[in-house]
Motif scaffolding. Sequence first.
Motif, PDB file in Angstrom:
ATOM      1  N   ASP A   1       0.808  -1.222   0.000  1.00  0.00           N
ATOM      2  CA  ASP A   1       0.000   0.000   0.000  1.00  0.00           C
ATOM      3  C   ASP A   1       0.841   1.273   0.000  1.00  0.00           C
ATOM      4  O   ASP A   1       0.290   2.369   0.101  1.00  0.00           O
ATOM      5  CB  ASP A   1      -0.940   0.015   1.210  1.00  0.00           C
ATOM      6  CG  ASP A   1      -1.946  -1.115   1.151  1.00  0.00           C
ATOM      7  OD1 ASP A   1      -2.381  -1.469   0.035  1.00  0.00           O
ATOM      8  OD2 ASP A   1      -2.294  -1.658   2.218  1.00  0.00           O
ATOM      9  N   TRP A   2       2.161   1.120  -0.128  1.00  0.00           N
ATOM     10  CA  TRP A   2       3.035   2.297  -0.081  1.00  0.00           C
ATOM     11  C   TRP A   2       3.261   2.911  -1.452  1.00  0.00           C
ATOM     12  O   TRP A   2       3.230   4.108  -1.621  1.00  0.00           O
ATOM     13  CB  TRP A   2       4.376   1.933   0.547  1.00  0.00           C
ATOM     14  CG  TRP A   2       5.364   3.053   0.550  1.00  0.00           C
ATOM     15  CD1 TRP A   2       6.493   3.154  -0.214  1.00  0.00           C
ATOM     16  CD2 TRP A   2       5.319   4.238   1.332  1.00  0.00           C
ATOM     17  NE1 TRP A   2       7.157   4.315   0.052  1.00  0.00           N
ATOM     18  CE2 TRP A   2       6.448   5.015   1.009  1.00  0.00           C
ATOM     19  CE3 TRP A   2       4.435   4.737   2.288  1.00  0.00           C
ATOM     20  CZ2 TRP A   2       6.707   6.248   1.597  1.00  0.00           C
ATOM     21  CZ3 TRP A   2       4.699   5.959   2.870  1.00  0.00           C
ATOM     22  CH2 TRP A   2       5.822   6.696   2.523  1.00  0.00           C
TER      23      TRP A   2
ATOM     24  N   TYR B   1      14.237   4.801   4.146  1.00  0.00           N
ATOM     25  CA  TYR B   1      15.062   5.039   2.961  1.00  0.00           C
ATOM     26  C   TYR B   1      15.172   6.547   2.778  1.00  0.00           C
ATOM     27  O   TYR B   1      14.242   7.291   3.094  1.00  0.00           O
ATOM     28  CB  TYR B   1      14.528   4.315   1.720  1.00  0.00           C
ATOM     29  CG  TYR B   1      13.199   4.785   1.187  1.00  0.00           C
ATOM     30  CD1 TYR B   1      13.143   5.651   0.094  1.00  0.00           C
ATOM     31  CD2 TYR B   1      12.001   4.347   1.730  1.00  0.00           C
ATOM     32  CE1 TYR B   1      11.924   6.071  -0.430  1.00  0.00           C
ATOM     33  CE2 TYR B   1      10.783   4.753   1.216  1.00  0.00           C
ATOM     34  CZ  TYR B   1      10.757   5.621   0.134  1.00  0.00           C
ATOM     35  OH  TYR B   1       9.550   6.036  -0.382  1.00  0.00           O
ATOM     36  N   PRO B   2      16.326   7.017   2.322  1.00  0.00           N
ATOM     37  CA  PRO B   2      16.597   8.457   2.300  1.00  0.00           C
ATOM     38  C   PRO B   2      15.605   9.305   1.512  1.00  0.00           C
ATOM     39  O   PRO B   2      15.362  10.448   1.874  1.00  0.00           O
ATOM     40  CB  PRO B   2      17.992   8.559   1.682  1.00  0.00           C
ATOM     41  CG  PRO B   2      18.609   7.233   1.906  1.00  0.00           C
ATOM     42  CD  PRO B   2      17.485   6.246   1.891  1.00  0.00           C
ATOM     43  N   GLU B   3      15.025   8.761   0.463  1.00  0.00           N
ATOM     44  CA  GLU B   3      14.148   9.559  -0.395  1.00  0.00           C
ATOM     45  C   GLU B   3      12.672   9.532   0.019  1.00  0.00           C
ATOM     46  O   GLU B   3      11.825  10.069  -0.684  1.00  0.00           O
ATOM     47  CB  GLU B   3      14.247   9.076  -1.845  1.00  0.00           C
ATOM     48  CG  GLU B   3      15.642   9.137  -2.428  1.00  0.00           C
ATOM     49  CD  GLU B   3      16.491   7.911  -2.088  1.00  0.00           C
ATOM     50  OE1 GLU B   3      15.953   6.895  -1.592  1.00  0.00           O
ATOM     51  OE2 GLU B   3      17.709   7.982  -2.291  1.00  0.00           O
ATOM     52  N   GLN B   4      12.357   8.886   1.126  1.00  0.00           N
ATOM     53  CA  GLN B   4      10.934   8.769   1.481  1.00  0.00           C
ATOM     54  C   GLN B   4      10.320  10.158   1.680  1.00  0.00           C
ATOM     55  O   GLN B   4      10.942  11.037   2.271  1.00  0.00           O
ATOM     56  CB  GLN B   4      10.732   7.870   2.690  1.00  0.00           C
ATOM     57  CG  GLN B   4      11.295   8.351   3.991  1.00  0.00           C
ATOM     58  CD  GLN B   4      11.206   7.275   5.066  1.00  0.00           C
ATOM     59  OE1 GLN B   4      11.529   6.125   4.854  1.00  0.00           O
ATOM     60  NE2 GLN B   4      10.750   7.668   6.246  1.00  0.00           N
TER      61      GLN B   4
ATOM     62  N   ASP C   1       7.306  10.506   7.015  1.00  0.00           N
ATOM     63  CA  ASP C   1       7.704   9.537   8.038  1.00  0.00           C
ATOM     64  C   ASP C   1       6.741   8.355   8.170  1.00  0.00           C
ATOM     65  O   ASP C   1       6.788   7.628   9.156  1.00  0.00           O
ATOM     66  CB  ASP C   1       7.817  10.242   9.392  1.00  0.00           C
ATOM     67  CG  ASP C   1       8.941  11.250   9.423  1.00  0.00           C
ATOM     68  OD1 ASP C   1       9.914  11.081   8.660  1.00  0.00           O
ATOM     69  OD2 ASP C   1       8.855  12.213  10.210  1.00  0.00           O
ATOM     70  N   GLU C   2       5.893   8.138   7.195  1.00  0.00           N
ATOM     71  CA  GLU C   2       4.862   7.108   7.271  1.00  0.00           C
ATOM     72  C   GLU C   2       5.300   5.737   6.726  1.00  0.00           C
ATOM     73  O   GLU C   2       4.629   4.740   6.956  1.00  0.00           O
ATOM     74  CB  GLU C   2       3.625   7.567   6.493  1.00  0.00           C
ATOM     75  CG  GLU C   2       3.024   8.868   7.000  1.00  0.00           C
ATOM     76  CD  GLU C   2       2.441   8.722   8.381  1.00  0.00           C
ATOM     77  OE1 GLU C   2       1.696   7.762   8.615  1.00  0.00           O
ATOM     78  OE2 GLU C   2       2.751   9.575   9.235  1.00  0.00           O
TER      79      GLU C   2
ATOM     80  N   TYR D   1       3.820   0.939   6.664  1.00  0.00           N
ATOM     81  CA  TYR D   1       3.309   0.250   5.485  1.00  0.00           C
ATOM     82  C   TYR D   1       4.055  -1.047   5.166  1.00  0.00           C
ATOM     83  O   TYR D   1       3.614  -1.841   4.344  1.00  0.00           O
ATOM     84  CB  TYR D   1       3.366   1.169   4.260  1.00  0.00           C
ATOM     85  CG  TYR D   1       2.313   2.237   4.296  1.00  0.00           C
ATOM     86  CD1 TYR D   1       1.045   2.007   3.771  1.00  0.00           C
ATOM     87  CD2 TYR D   1       2.566   3.470   4.874  1.00  0.00           C
ATOM     88  CE1 TYR D   1       0.067   2.974   3.816  1.00  0.00           C
ATOM     89  CE2 TYR D   1       1.599   4.456   4.922  1.00  0.00           C
ATOM     90  CZ  TYR D   1       0.354   4.194   4.388  1.00  0.00           C
ATOM     91  OH  TYR D   1      -0.614   5.172   4.438  1.00  0.00           O
ATOM     92  N   VAL D   2       5.188  -1.270   5.796  1.00  0.00           N
ATOM     93  CA  VAL D   2       5.972  -2.483   5.547  1.00  0.00           C
ATOM     94  C   VAL D   2       5.321  -3.653   6.265  1.00  0.00           C
ATOM     95  O   VAL D   2       5.092  -3.612   7.469  1.00  0.00           O
ATOM     96  CB  VAL D   2       7.433  -2.309   6.025  1.00  0.00           C
ATOM     97  CG1 VAL D   2       8.229  -3.588   5.778  1.00  0.00           C
ATOM     98  CG2 VAL D   2       8.099  -1.125   5.328  1.00  0.00           C
ATOM     99  N   THR D   3       5.012  -4.718   5.507  1.00  0.00           N
ATOM    100  CA  THR D   3       4.400  -5.904   6.103  1.00  0.00           C
ATOM    101  C   THR D   3       5.366  -7.083   6.173  1.00  0.00           C
ATOM    102  O   THR D   3       5.235  -7.942   7.024  1.00  0.00           O
ATOM    103  CB  THR D   3       3.139  -6.331   5.326  1.00  0.00           C
ATOM    104  OG1 THR D   3       3.503  -6.630   3.983  1.00  0.00           O
ATOM    105  CG2 THR D   3       2.089  -5.230   5.348  1.00  0.00           C
ATOM    106  N   LYS D   4       6.350  -7.114   5.244  1.00  0.00           N
ATOM    107  CA  LYS D   4       7.352  -8.180   5.215  1.00  0.00           C
ATOM    108  C   LYS D   4       8.677  -7.584   4.771  1.00  0.00           C
ATOM    109  O   LYS D   4       8.709  -6.560   4.101  1.00  0.00           O
ATOM    110  CB  LYS D   4       6.969  -9.284   4.230  1.00  0.00           C
ATOM    111  CG  LYS D   4       5.697 -10.017   4.558  1.00  0.00           C
ATOM    112  CD  LYS D   4       5.399 -11.051   3.492  1.00  0.00           C
ATOM    113  CE  LYS D   4       4.039 -11.681   3.707  1.00  0.00           C
ATOM    114  NZ  LYS D   4       3.693 -12.598   2.607  1.00  0.00           N
ATOM    115  N   TRP D   5       9.751  -8.247   5.122  1.00  0.00           N
ATOM    116  CA  TRP D   5      11.067  -7.804   4.687  1.00  0.00           C
ATOM    117  C   TRP D   5      11.959  -9.008   4.422  1.00  0.00           C
ATOM    118  O   TRP D   5      11.701 -10.112   4.892  1.00  0.00           O
ATOM    119  CB  TRP D   5      11.701  -6.880   5.729  1.00  0.00           C
ATOM    120  CG  TRP D   5      11.923  -7.516   7.073  1.00  0.00           C
ATOM    121  CD1 TRP D   5      11.033  -7.567   8.106  1.00  0.00           C
ATOM    122  CD2 TRP D   5      13.093  -8.204   7.506  1.00  0.00           C
ATOM    123  NE1 TRP D   5      11.572  -8.238   9.163  1.00  0.00           N
ATOM    124  CE2 TRP D   5      12.849  -8.640   8.826  1.00  0.00           C
ATOM    125  CE3 TRP D   5      14.313  -8.504   6.941  1.00  0.00           C
ATOM    126  CZ2 TRP D   5      13.780  -9.362   9.562  1.00  0.00           C
ATOM    127  CZ3 TRP D   5      15.248  -9.208   7.671  1.00  0.00           C
ATOM    128  CH2 TRP D   5      14.974  -9.624   8.972  1.00  0.00           C
TER     129      TRP D   5
END
Length: 64
Positions: free
Chosen positions: A24-25, A42-45, A48-49, A53-57
């Motif tokens: 959803d990001w 990540y630097p370009e985000q 701060d949200e 949104y990260v569900t897996k890595w």
Amino acid sequence: MSWIKVSGGIVPPSDRVLLCYCPDWNETGYQIAIWIDGEFYYPEQPNDEFNKYVTKWSIFKEAD
């Protein structure tokens, strides 16, 4: 590639580049990031949200 759920309680390594699944990001649903101060970043985000949104890595394995 092994995906680890954020809700699984395993803390990502802070010294590695990570591939994050975040459907959803953005349009692709993936983002390269790092783990810093307890959050995915990540630097370009644009704000701060991103972390929520990260569900897996997974550890991103660079091409040789």
